[in-house]
Design a protein around this motif. Structure first.
Motif, PDB file in Angstrom:
ATOM      1  N   PHE A 241       0.827  -1.203   0.000  1.00  0.00           N
ATOM      2  CA  PHE A 241       0.000   0.000   0.000  1.00  0.00           C
ATOM      3  C   PHE A 241       0.865   1.258   0.000  1.00  0.00           C
ATOM      4  CE2 PHE A 241      -2.807   3.175   2.060  1.00  0.00           C
ATOM      5  CZ  PHE A 241      -3.866   3.126   1.163  1.00  0.00           C
ATOM      6  N   ALA A 242       2.017   1.179   0.652  1.00  0.00           N
ATOM      7  CA  ALA A 242       2.910   2.338   0.748  1.00  0.00           C
ATOM      8  C   ALA A 242       3.654   2.626  -0.552  1.00  0.00           C
ATOM      9  CB  ALA A 242       3.914   2.132   1.877  1.00  0.00           C
ATOM     10  N   SER A 243       3.437   1.813  -1.580  1.00  0.00           N
ATOM     11  CA  SER A 243       4.113   2.047  -2.867  1.00  0.00           C
ATOM     12  C   SER A 243       3.716   3.381  -3.478  1.00  0.00           C
ATOM     13  CB  SER A 243       3.805   0.916  -3.852  1.00  0.00           C
ATOM     14  OG  SER A 243       2.413   0.838  -4.119  1.00  0.00           O
ATOM     15  N   THR A 244       2.566   3.923  -3.079  1.00  0.00           N
ATOM     16  CA  THR A 244       2.131   5.212  -3.616  1.00  0.00           C
ATOM     17  C   THR A 244       3.043   6.350  -3.167  1.00  0.00           C
ATOM     18  OG1 THR A 244       0.610   5.499  -1.750  1.00  0.00           O
ATOM     19  CG2 THR A 244      -0.281   4.487  -3.752  1.00  0.00           C
ATOM     20  N   GLU A 245       3.866   6.107  -2.142  1.00  0.00           N
ATOM     21  CA  GLU A 245       4.759   7.157  -1.640  1.00  0.00           C
ATOM     22  C   GLU A 245       5.974   7.370  -2.537  1.00  0.00           C
ATOM     23  OE1 GLU A 245       5.908   6.068   2.292  1.00  0.00           O
ATOM     24  OE2 GLU A 245       3.995   6.652   3.173  1.00  0.00           O
ATOM     25  N   PHE A 246       6.253   6.418  -3.425  1.00  0.00           N
ATOM     26  CA  PHE A 246       7.487   6.465  -4.204  1.00  0.00           C
ATOM     27  C   PHE A 246       7.191   6.874  -5.640  1.00  0.00           C
ATOM     28  CE2 PHE A 246       8.075   3.503  -0.726  1.00  0.00           C
ATOM     29  CZ  PHE A 246       9.242   3.981  -0.163  1.00  0.00           C
ATOM     30  N   LYS A 247       7.870   7.901  -6.099  1.00  0.00           N
ATOM     31  CA  LYS A 247       7.699   8.399  -7.457  1.00  0.00           C
ATOM     32  C   LYS A 247       8.965   8.107  -8.248  1.00  0.00           C
ATOM     33  CE  LYS A 247       3.819  10.094  -6.027  1.00  0.00           C
ATOM     34  NZ  LYS A 247       2.563   9.346  -6.299  1.00  0.00           N
ATOM     35  N   LEU A 248       8.796   7.580  -9.436  1.00  0.00           N
ATOM     36  CA  LEU A 248       9.925   7.239 -10.293  1.00  0.00           C
ATOM     37  C   LEU A 248      10.108   8.294 -11.370  1.00  0.00           C
ATOM     38  CD1 LEU A 248       9.318   3.406 -10.828  1.00  0.00           C
ATOM     39  CD2 LEU A 248      10.600   4.546  -9.003  1.00  0.00           C
ATOM     40  N   GLY A 249      11.366   8.571 -11.693  1.00  0.00           N
ATOM     41  CA  GLY A 249      11.656   9.440 -12.820  1.00  0.00           C
ATOM     42  C   GLY A 249      11.462   8.704 -14.132  1.00  0.00           C
ATOM     43  N   ASN A 250      11.390   9.466 -15.221  1.00  0.00           N
ATOM     44  CA  ASN A 250      11.178   8.844 -16.537  1.00  0.00           C
ATOM     45  C   ASN A 250      12.272   7.841 -16.873  1.00  0.00           C
ATOM     46  OD1 ASN A 250       8.854  10.360 -16.927  1.00  0.00           O
ATOM     47  ND2 ASN A 250       9.906  11.986 -18.046  1.00  0.00           N
ATOM     48  N   ASP A 251      13.509   8.153 -16.526  1.00  0.00           N
ATOM     49  CA  ASP A 251      14.615   7.238 -16.814  1.00  0.00           C
ATOM     50  C   ASP A 251      14.454   5.929 -16.050  1.00  0.00           C
ATOM     51  OD1 ASP A 251      15.663   9.137 -18.468  1.00  0.00           O
ATOM     52  OD2 ASP A 251      17.267   9.768 -17.093  1.00  0.00           O
ATOM     53  N   GLU A 252      13.990   6.023 -14.818  1.00  0.00           N
ATOM     54  CA  GLU A 252      13.782   4.810 -14.016  1.00  0.00           C
ATOM     55  C   GLU A 252      12.633   3.973 -14.572  1.00  0.00           C
ATOM     56  OE1 GLU A 252      15.260   6.443  -9.668  1.00  0.00           O
ATOM     57  OE2 GLU A 252      13.311   7.089 -10.453  1.00  0.00           O
ATOM     58  N   VAL A 253      11.559   4.632 -14.977  1.00  0.00           N
ATOM     59  CA  VAL A 253      10.431   3.921 -15.589  1.00  0.00           C
ATOM     60  C   VAL A 253      10.896   3.214 -16.863  1.00  0.00           C
ATOM     61  CG1 VAL A 253       8.200   4.198 -16.732  1.00  0.00           C
ATOM     62  CG2 VAL A 253       8.685   5.441 -14.608  1.00  0.00           C
ATOM     63  N   ASP A 254      11.660   3.927 -17.694  1.00  0.00           N
ATOM     64  CA  ASP A 254      12.138   3.348 -18.952  1.00  0.00           C
ATOM     65  C   ASP A 254      13.082   2.173 -18.707  1.00  0.00           C
ATOM     66  OD1 ASP A 254      10.682   5.262 -20.278  1.00  0.00           O
ATOM     67  OD2 ASP A 254      12.400   6.542 -20.744  1.00  0.00           O
ATOM     68  N   ALA A 255      13.920   2.275 -17.683  1.00  0.00           N
ATOM     69  CA  ALA A 255      14.862   1.201 -17.381  1.00  0.00           C
ATOM     70  C   ALA A 255      14.135  -0.068 -16.962  1.00  0.00           C
ATOM     71  CB  ALA A 255      15.828   1.639 -16.290  1.00  0.00           C
ATOM     72  N   ILE A 256      13.087   0.088 -16.192  1.00  0.00           N
ATOM     73  CA  ILE A 256      12.302  -1.085 -15.782  1.00  0.00           C
ATOM     74  C   ILE A 256      11.521  -1.647 -16.960  1.00  0.00           C
ATOM     75  CG2 ILE A 256      10.442  -1.878 -14.273  1.00  0.00           C
ATOM     76  CD1 ILE A 256      11.378   0.223 -12.224  1.00  0.00           C
TER      77      ILE A 256
END
Length: 274
Positions: A241-256
């Motif tokens: 549920f606490a995953s909503t606290e973490f925001k990823l940058g575009n580079d991190e999203v693209d890497a995943i």
């Protein structure tokens, strides 16, 4: 913590982070869903095939929450496809859940060998028109299954719930969804834990002070997916549920996203059931 909401193509709002009860034993479901609701989840996803709709219903009834505060999804199983049988199955699911109105009803699998999903969908349209369900969608549908509904001029599904995780990013199907205002909903969002040791994910998790699971769920949220992680332990329920606290940058999203292997953990809709 605030869970973001997504507006579906018919104007209904759905919490983007939900709680799934796939493989939660029926005898444990009520307690597990109570824990999820106490943690803050307001979106519960079940199915007739899970054999635990009753437990979900009892948990909601005993929660003290207003009915409008909990979004409930269930699904029609393959052996009840067809117009009349779908209507009967809906009545039975609603009774097991103890609800007067369902929030979202999904066709669980296209089951192309049966070739019944079009007439099943027409029954779903009737349920929606009658106000017995607020939104109707599908699960595990392929591009061609969705296109067939569109070509017939039928209601555009609000969501397609599909297996989706960093090793199965479903780019083509997600692009089709976006083009037709169908929201992507992810089941097996963590690949049953299979992606949690990936160095790309663990490195980002270490940098963010998060767990690998939180980073993968944050990736789903960043993509705009509805996501329904499942757990039976209070600690993991709260962690997810606490995953909503973490925001990823575009580079991190693209890497995943670049980790895609087209690797399934569950059945292939082309062959299931079969």
């Amino acid at each position: 913590m605030t869970v973001p909401a997504i507006e579906l193509n018919n104007g209904v709002s759905i919490p983007q982070l939900g709680f799934g009860v796939f493989q939660v034993p029926p005898e444990d479901t009520e307690d597990v869903v109570v824990q999820a609701l106490e943690t803050g989840y307001r979106h519960i996803d079940t199915a007739r095939a899970y054999q635990n709709e009753e437990g979900v219903g009892r948990a909601i009834a005993g929660s003290g929450l207003k009915r409008d505060d909990v979004f409930v999804t269930t699904k029609l199983w393959n052996n009840r496809q067809g117009h009349d049988s779908a209507l009967e199955a809906f009545d039975a699911s609603l009774e097991r859940l103890g609800l007067d109105v369902l929030d979202l009803y999904l066709i669980h699998w296209p089951a192309p060998q049966q070739d019944l999903y079009v007439e099943t969908w027409r029954a779903f349209e009737e349920l929606h028109t009658e106000g017995r369900v607020r939104a109707i969608g599908v699960s595990n549908f392929r591009v061609e299954d969705l296109q067939r509904l569109l070509d017939l001029g039928l209601t555009v599904p609000v969501v397609n719930q599909i297996e989706l995780h960093p090793y199965l990013t479903q780019d083509k199907l997600r692009a089709f969804h976006e083009a037709h205002e169908i929201v992507t909903e992810a089941w097996s969002p963590l690949a049953q834990g299979g992606v949690l040791d990936d160095p790309v994910i663990t490195d980002i998790a270490e940098e963010k002070g998060a767990t690998a699971a939180q980073i993968v769920l944050a990736w789903h949220l960043a993509l705009g997916n509805i996501v329904i992680p499942k757990s039976v332990t209070p600690e993991r329920i709260a962690e997810n549920f606490a995953s909503t606290e973490f925001k990823l940058g575009n580079d991190e999203v693209d890497a995943i996203t670049a980790l895609n292997r087209d690797e399934r953990t569950g059945p292939d809709p082309w062959r299931f059931p079969g």
